[in-house]
Design an enzyme around this catalytic site. Structure first.
Site, short mmCIF file in Angstrom:
data_model
loop_
_atom_site.label_atom_id
_atom_site.label_comp_id
_atom_site.label_asym_id
_atom_site.label_seq_id
_atom_site.Cartn_x
_atom_site.Cartn_y
_atom_site.Cartn_z
N ALA A 7 0.12 -72.64 -6.44
CA ALA A 7 1.19 -71.82 -6.79
C ALA A 7 2.00 -71.84 -8.05
CB ALA A 7 2.02 -71.50 -5.51
N CYS A 8 2.45 -70.59 -8.56
CA CYS A 8 3.31 -70.96 -9.93
C CYS A 8 4.14 -69.75 -10.12
CB CYS A 8 2.41 -71.15 -11.35
SG CYS A 8 1.63 -69.31 -11.60
N ALA A 9 5.04 -69.82 -10.94
CA ALA A 9 6.13 -68.55 -11.09
C ALA A 9 5.43 -67.28 -11.05
CB ALA A 9 7.01 -68.67 -12.31
#
Length: 107
Positions: A7-9
């Site tokens: 997961a990232c921004a």
């Protein structure tokens, strides 16, 4: 099969890393499924996650997620900023697998 969710921004910056992770895993005959998602959509993938890896840009969420999901069956950790910056898929896969081998839980 081990399911790794990265997961990232926004879910876009991890696409290249996931591709390199998949290539390494295939070369090593490691049975994994790896997906990249925006952090805000992570909860849609709870049931298919064994390891949640957070991009360095959202590392501030690690403690929150460990606490929130402490009773869950998956492990939460943040990808090293160095490995992320180098897009070192091999190191990230090995780090993820070590989380399971070490029995590390969301503590």
């Amino acid at each position: 099969m081990i399911n790794i969710t990265v997961a990232c921004a926004a879910g876009m910056s991890t696409s290249l890393l996931v591709s390199k992770m998949e290539k390494y895993a295939a070369a090593q005959n490691i049975d994994v499924a790896i997906i990249a998602v925006p952090e805000k959509q992570f909860e849609k993938h709870l049931s298919e996650t064994d390891i949640l890896l957070l991009g360095p840009q959202i590392s501030f969420l690690e403690e929150k997620y460990k606490k929130k999901y402490q009773e869950s069956s998956f492990v939460v950790s943040t990808i090293s900023i160095i490995d992320y910056g180098r897009m070192d898929g091999a190191k990230v896969v090995e780090m993820a697998l070590s989380l399971l081998k070490g029995g590390q839980k969301n503590e």
